[in-house]
Design a protein around this motif. Structure first.
Motif, PDB file in Angstrom:
ATOM      1  N   ALA A   1     -38.904   0.726  15.170  1.00 17.10           N
ATOM      2  CA  ALA A   1     -38.285   1.555  14.140  1.00 17.10           C
ATOM      3  C   ALA A   1     -38.939   1.249  12.802  1.00 17.10           C
ATOM      4  N   CYS A   2     -39.120   2.293  11.988  1.00 12.51           N
ATOM      5  CA  CYS A   2     -39.778   2.165  10.688  1.00 12.51           C
ATOM      6  C   CYS A   2     -38.725   1.952   9.601  1.00 12.51           C
ATOM      7  N   ALA A   3     -38.904   0.906   8.811  1.00 12.00           N
ATOM      8  CA  ALA A   3     -37.945   0.617   7.735  1.00 12.00           C
ATOM      9  C   ALA A   3     -38.044   1.659   6.623  1.00 12.00           C
ATOM     10  N   ASP A   4     -39.196   2.301   6.477  1.00 10.23           N
ATOM     11  CA  ASP A   4     -39.388   3.253   5.376  1.00 10.23           C
ATOM     12  C   ASP A   4     -38.804   4.630   5.681  1.00 10.23           C
ATOM     13  N   CYS A   5     -39.082   5.177   6.876  1.00 12.86           N
ATOM     14  CA  CYS A   5     -38.655   6.557   7.150  1.00 12.86           C
ATOM     15  C   CYS A   5     -37.652   6.645   8.294  1.00 12.86           C
ATOM     16  N   GLY A   6     -37.397   5.536   8.985  1.00 14.01           N
ATOM     17  CA  GLY A   6     -36.404   5.550  10.057  1.00 14.01           C
ATOM     18  C   GLY A   6     -36.925   6.046  11.396  1.00 14.01           C
TER      19      GLY A   6
ATOM     20  N   SER B   1     -47.385  -0.014  13.434  1.00 15.20           N
ATOM     21  CA  SER B   1     -47.335   0.792  12.217  1.00 15.20           C
ATOM     22  C   SER B   1     -46.613   2.092  12.557  1.00 15.20           C
ATOM     23  N   CYS B   2     -46.306   2.876  11.539  1.00 14.84           N
ATOM     24  CA  CYS B   2     -45.536   4.103  11.750  1.00 14.84           C
ATOM     25  C   CYS B   2     -46.436   5.330  11.647  1.00 14.84           C
ATOM     26  N   PRO B   3     -46.636   6.066  12.758  1.00 12.24           N
ATOM     27  CA  PRO B   3     -47.496   7.245  12.709  1.00 12.24           C
ATOM     28  C   PRO B   3     -46.861   8.414  11.948  1.00 12.24           C
ATOM     29  N   VAL B   4     -45.540   8.350  11.722  1.00 13.58           N
ATOM     30  CA  VAL B   4     -44.867   9.467  11.049  1.00 13.58           C
ATOM     31  C   VAL B   4     -45.107   9.421   9.542  1.00 13.58           C
ATOM     32  N   CYS B   5     -44.904   8.211   8.918  1.00 10.39           N
ATOM     33  CA  CYS B   5     -45.061   8.137   7.456  1.00 10.39           C
ATOM     34  C   CYS B   5     -46.216   7.225   7.052  1.00 10.39           C
ATOM     35  N   ALA B   6     -46.945   6.682   8.039  1.00 11.78           N
ATOM     36  CA  ALA B   6     -48.074   5.783   7.784  1.00 11.78           C
ATOM     37  C   ALA B   6     -47.624   4.438   7.217  1.00 11.78           C
TER      38      ALA B   6
END
Ligand SMILES: [Zn+2]
Lengths: 385, 136
Positions: free
Chosen positions: B23-28, B37-42
């Motif tokens: 889970a991404c702390a920045d975009c959820g 890393s998060c492919p949705v918000c980088a």
């Protein structure tokens, strides 16, 4: 007409299907055919772009065509290779202020579905080992969801297959030219629900070449040059549904096809409702159904009625994939996008190889789409004799 | 008893079975398998999480021909795969127990035997129907 207008003045292709010779030999045939179409020789070409997904080197085609010293760029962008090659050639003519470019795309694939390796897509070995690294199941999962979301019947798939083979039966360069009825398509062997054997294209062999000219030069070379009004390439954003995806984002669906088509129409100053003949990526019957809507040509949910009314056939409102598309031509990956442009150019010049769209169509559109989530679209305009 | 699985990094636990996503702390955004890393918000502030074990069929198909290698099986039988809506993420996996499904039907995570390796059963994850005569 301005000096920045780029025109297609020559178009050539091979028959698609099985091919026993060398890949470069196939490509050479297409180039010589495109050059002959506009009365040029290889010596006249100032800039060349070649695309293939195979092992051969397109830039080594100069060994067969002539060591003229011209710059030859190689592109390799999966299913979008043809579109990228065309865009690269256009950009080359504009940047270098030269007049004549040649584009060629080709491939000669082995029989059977593409066999992809998980590692190449950055996925663990478990994905292939458990049977999920299969392109046919991806297409099935995507269209199954799409039909459900938009209230379309499975028979829509049968209509798409029937239309493809009807066009192909009249097209001398298509591979699978035997007509198939809607019922035959629906009743054929099930590959992956809801898709049967007649609803998939197969990898095969083929080559296509186009000659591009800039500005006034185009009208010296060709009686009816077709203007490349726009070409746009886009990649995926969050929310797109691509092949080999162990997970998807919930919520709104996006697609590189939506973005590339919108960009191509905006750049050309043309609306989807202006289009009179179009080519869409139909890797399988479901892809054509989805892409009709993603490109803006037919509203989501209205496709079944459009097929049933015959709107997409040669004498309909919007003839689609008039050479039989991928379903009937197969998919030599590097050639496929250029095949689409070849067919629309011929239609707009009033000299289609197969069924000619009546009424002197002036505005055409092409769309390729593929792994790992890229799409290239063009708008093509005939300004008349 | 040790449970052998196709890839240990897919699982937060095998008893009870839960999948390991991130889970991404920045975009959820939630993804599966876990990524760094998060492919949705980088973004790069991501942590491993156990994903929900119940969801609904988002799409499905049945594989009627044996895939080419690297697919492994002891004996090929047509099998279903689907995308399962788990809420924060839609996960692709086997649908076990039958070969015809309905979009929207409730399913739950299970371990399913993938193949036998030197007499040892090797498992992957799958989803089974929560209706259909199963013991609640
Ligand atoms: Zn994020």
């Amino acid at each position: 007409m301005s000096d920045d207008d780029i025109y297609i003045v020559g178009a050539g292709r091979t028959v698609f299907g099985r091919y026993d010779g060398e890949d470069n030999e196939l490509a050479e045939q297409a180039v010589r055919s495109a050059l002959a179409d506009c009365g040029l020789s290889w010596k006249d070409v100032e800039f060349a772009v070649g695309g293939t997904n195979g092992e051969t080197k397109p830039d080594n085609l100069v060994a067969r065509l002539g060591l003229t010293g011209l710059p030859f760029v190689t592109v390799k962008n999966g299913c979008a290779t043809g579109g990228v090659a065309l865009m690269t050639a256009r950009n080359g003519l504009l940047a270098e202020r030269t007049d004549i470019a040649c584009v060629v795309g080709y491939d000669n694939h082995a029989r059977g579905a593409f066999n992809a390796s998980p590692a190449r897509y950055g996925i663990g070995d478990w994905y292939g080992a458990t049977g999920m690294m299969v392109t046919t199941s991806y297409f099935a999962l995507k269209i199954q969801r799409y039909l459900h979301e938009h209230g379309l019947g499975e028979r829509t798939l049968g209509y798409a297959a029937e239309k493809a083979f009807e066009y192909a039966a009249a097209h001398p360069y298509a591979w699978r030219r035997k007509p198939v009825t809607v019922d035959e398509a629906m009743d054929a062997d099930m590959i992956n629900e809801p898709l049967t054997r007649f609803m998939f294209c197969s990898p095969d062999a083929g080559a296509v070449s186009l000659v591009l000219a800039r500005g006034a030069r185009a009208f010296d070379l060709c009686e009816r040059p077709v203007r490349l009004a726009s070409v746009a390439l886009r990649g995926r954003r969050p929310g797109s549904f691509e092949v080999f995806s162990p997970w998807l984002s919930p919520g709104e669906r996006t697609s590189p096809s939506i973005d590339a088509a919108a960009a191509a129409f905006a750049s050309a100053g043309v609306s989807p409702s202006d289009v009179q003949v179009a080519q869409l990526q139909d890797t399988e019957a479901g892809a054509e159904i989805i892409h009709l809507a993603e490109t803006g040509l037919v509203p989501h949910g209205a496709q079944e009625e459009a097929y049933r009314n015959g709107d997409l056939k040669v004498d309909g409102r919007l003839p689609i994939n008039t050479d039989g598309g991928l379903l009937a031509n197969g998919e030599p990956v590097g050639a496929s996008g250029l095949r689409q442009v070849h067919e629309v150019v011929r239609q707009l010049q009033g000299r289609a190889d197969g069924m000619q769209v009546p009424g002197d169509p002036r505005i055409g559109f092409t769309h390729v789409y593929g792994a790992p989530g890229i799409s290239a679209c063009t708008v093509l305009v005939s300004e008349g004799a | 008893m040790v449970t052998h699985v196709v890839d240990e990094t897919l699982f937060a636990s095998t008893d009870p079975v839960t999948l390991r996503g991130s889970a991404c702390a920045d975009c959820g955004a939630h993804v599966f398998p876990a990524m760094a890393s998060c492919p949705v918000c980088a973004g790069v502030d991501v942590t491993a999480v156990a994903l929900p074990t119940e969801g609904t069929v988002w799409s499905w198909t049945t594989q009627h021909f044996a895939p080419k290698p690297p697919f492994r099986t002891d004996e090929f039988q047509p099998f279903s795969i689907g995308y399962i809506d788990l809420g924060p993420v839609i996960v692709e996996g086997w649908l076990v127990g039958r070969t015809t499904w309905q979009i929207g039907e409730p399913v739950r995570l299970v371990l399913a035997k993938a193949w036998t390796d030197a007499g040892i059963d090797v498992h992957t994850f799958g989803f089974e129907s929560m209706a259909g005569g199963e013991t609640p």
